[in-house]
Scaffold this motif. Sequence first.
Motif, PDB file in Angstrom:
ATOM      1  N   CYS A   1      -4.579   7.440  13.989  1.00  0.00           N
ATOM      2  CA  CYS A   1      -3.223   7.546  13.471  1.00  0.00           C
ATOM      3  C   CYS A   1      -2.339   6.260  13.572  1.00  0.00           C
ATOM      4  N   ASP A   2      -1.702   5.857  12.448  1.00  0.00           N
ATOM      5  CA  ASP A   2      -0.901   4.612  12.747  1.00  0.00           C
ATOM      6  C   ASP A   2       0.675   5.017  12.484  1.00  0.00           C
ATOM      7  N   GLY A   3       1.290   4.305  13.387  1.00  0.00           N
ATOM      8  CA  GLY A   3       2.856   4.644  13.521  1.00  0.00           C
ATOM      9  C   GLY A   3       3.268   4.915  14.915  1.00  0.00           C
ATOM     10  N   LEU A   4       4.294   5.829  14.957  1.00  0.00           N
ATOM     11  CA  LEU A   4       4.844   6.136  16.480  1.00  0.00           C
ATOM     12  C   LEU A   4       4.155   7.276  16.771  1.00  0.00           C
ATOM     13  N   ILE A   5       3.396   7.248  17.921  1.00  0.00           N
ATOM     14  CA  ILE A   5       2.940   8.455  18.776  1.00  0.00           C
ATOM     15  C   ILE A   5       3.992   8.643  20.032  1.00  0.00           C
ATOM     16  N   GLU A   6       4.668   9.721  20.178  1.00  0.00           N
ATOM     17  CA  GLU A   6       5.701   9.705  21.190  1.00  0.00           C
ATOM     18  C   GLU A   6       5.866  11.352  21.634  1.00  0.00           C
TER      19      GLU A   6
ATOM     20  N   SER B   1      -8.003   7.693  19.651  1.00  0.00           N
ATOM     21  CA  SER B   1      -9.026   6.669  19.321  1.00  0.00           C
ATOM     22  C   SER B   1      -8.563   6.262  17.774  1.00  0.00           C
ATOM     23  N   ALA B   2      -8.813   4.823  17.743  1.00  0.00           N
ATOM     24  CA  ALA B   2      -8.095   3.986  16.555  1.00  0.00           C
ATOM     25  C   ALA B   2      -6.631   4.470  16.149  1.00  0.00           C
ATOM     26  N   CYS B   3      -5.891   4.348  17.103  1.00  0.00           N
ATOM     27  CA  CYS B   3      -4.467   4.633  16.795  1.00  0.00           C
ATOM     28  C   CYS B   3      -3.817   3.447  16.944  1.00  0.00           C
ATOM     29  N   ASP B   4      -2.999   3.110  16.093  1.00  0.00           N
ATOM     30  CA  ASP B   4      -2.167   1.779  16.196  1.00  0.00           C
ATOM     31  C   ASP B   4      -0.696   2.125  15.960  1.00  0.00           C
TER      32      ASP B   4
ATOM     33  N   GLY C   1     -14.195   4.890  26.290  1.00  0.00           N
ATOM     34  CA  GLY C   1     -12.599   5.133  26.359  1.00  0.00           C
ATOM     35  C   GLY C   1     -12.532   6.543  26.533  1.00  0.00           C
ATOM     36  N   GLY C   2     -12.278   7.180  27.675  1.00  0.00           N
ATOM     37  CA  GLY C   2     -11.925   8.568  27.969  1.00  0.00           C
ATOM     38  C   GLY C   2     -10.366   8.531  27.636  1.00  0.00           C
ATOM     39  N   GLY C   3      -9.458   7.865  27.883  1.00  0.00           N
ATOM     40  CA  GLY C   3      -8.098   7.970  27.739  1.00  0.00           C
ATOM     41  C   GLY C   3      -7.908   7.431  26.160  1.00  0.00           C
ATOM     42  N   PHE C   4      -8.205   6.046  25.913  1.00  0.00           N
ATOM     43  CA  PHE C   4      -7.819   5.421  24.476  1.00  0.00           C
ATOM     44  C   PHE C   4      -9.096   4.571  24.531  1.00  0.00           C
ATOM     45  N   HIS C   5      -9.393   4.601  23.012  1.00  0.00           N
ATOM     46  CA  HIS C   5     -10.580   3.913  22.603  1.00  0.00           C
ATOM     47  C   HIS C   5     -10.105   2.952  20.985  1.00  0.00           C
ATOM     48  N   GLU C   6     -10.362   1.938  21.134  1.00  0.00           N
ATOM     49  CA  GLU C   6      -9.973   1.016  20.041  1.00  0.00           C
ATOM     50  C   GLU C   6      -8.641   0.983  19.499  1.00  0.00           C
ATOM     51  N   CYS C   7      -7.709   1.260  20.110  1.00  0.00           N
ATOM     52  CA  CYS C   7      -6.225   1.441  19.934  1.00  0.00           C
ATOM     53  C   CYS C   7      -5.661  -0.009  19.799  1.00  0.00           C
ATOM     54  N   ARG C   8      -4.863  -0.532  18.953  1.00  0.00           N
ATOM     55  CA  ARG C   8      -4.161  -1.675  18.748  1.00  0.00           C
ATOM     56  C   ARG C   8      -2.630  -1.195  18.721  1.00  0.00           C
ATOM     57  N   ALA C   9      -1.912  -1.419  19.926  1.00  0.00           N
ATOM     58  CA  ALA C   9      -0.748  -0.899  19.878  1.00  0.00           C
ATOM     59  C   ALA C   9       0.155  -1.488  20.899  1.00  0.00           C
ATOM     60  N   THR C  10       1.254  -0.920  20.862  1.00  0.00           N
ATOM     61  CA  THR C  10       2.436  -1.139  22.246  1.00  0.00           C
ATOM     62  C   THR C  10       2.421  -0.191  22.903  1.00  0.00           C
ATOM     63  N   PHE C  11       1.913   0.050  24.000  1.00  0.00           N
ATOM     64  CA  PHE C  11       1.849   1.210  24.789  1.00  0.00           C
ATOM     65  C   PHE C  11       2.938   1.152  26.199  1.00  0.00           C
ATOM     66  N   HIS C  12       3.768   1.972  26.005  1.00  0.00           N
ATOM     67  CA  HIS C  12       4.774   1.733  27.105  1.00  0.00           C
ATOM     68  C   HIS C  12       5.406   3.115  27.421  1.00  0.00           C
TER      69      HIS C  12
END
Length: 188
Positions: free
Chosen positions: A16-21, A39-42, A70-81
Amino acid sequence: WMHDNLGGDGGGISDCDGLIEFNLVYENLANSVGGGGLSACDGEIRFNLVRDNIADYPSVSGPFTFHADGGGFHECRATFHNNIVTGNSADGRGGGFYDCSGLLAYNTLYSNGPIKFFSGIIENCILWGTSLEDAVVPQYSIVPTRALEEEGVGNLYTNPRLVDPAALDFRLRPDSPAIDAGYESYAD
């Protein structure tokens, strides 16, 4: 809510790419490569509760052993906040995060398996009960130990004094050393 899902990669959310909120991503299982939660969410991942997800490759008889990462996150390229990430695990590497990159800011990571292979910036986070392996050194964060190769700027090595993590209440108690301890570097 994404819960009680089973997936090869990304038990909760995958590719999934974009905003996850504003999501509750919990008790999901990735039974192949990894990413029990995501997984693989950018893109931008913010204001989520990601808890009790598992990456676990099923046992297979034979000469090879496989593990999921990666139990929580796997191969994600993102801004996590502004996420709460708790209780995630993997039978392989990186219970909390595995092979992720970007900006990890203003998050509470509590009682996860390790953060493994995180590149980018980690700042203004609570990393309690969560170790770092081959990850960038955090700055202005609460970390559980000084046993990093180098100490990050502005880190505190003390209990963050959260209200009641067992009941998923991760607010800071009035006597928390985290209050006014970080620095303003990232604005929503």
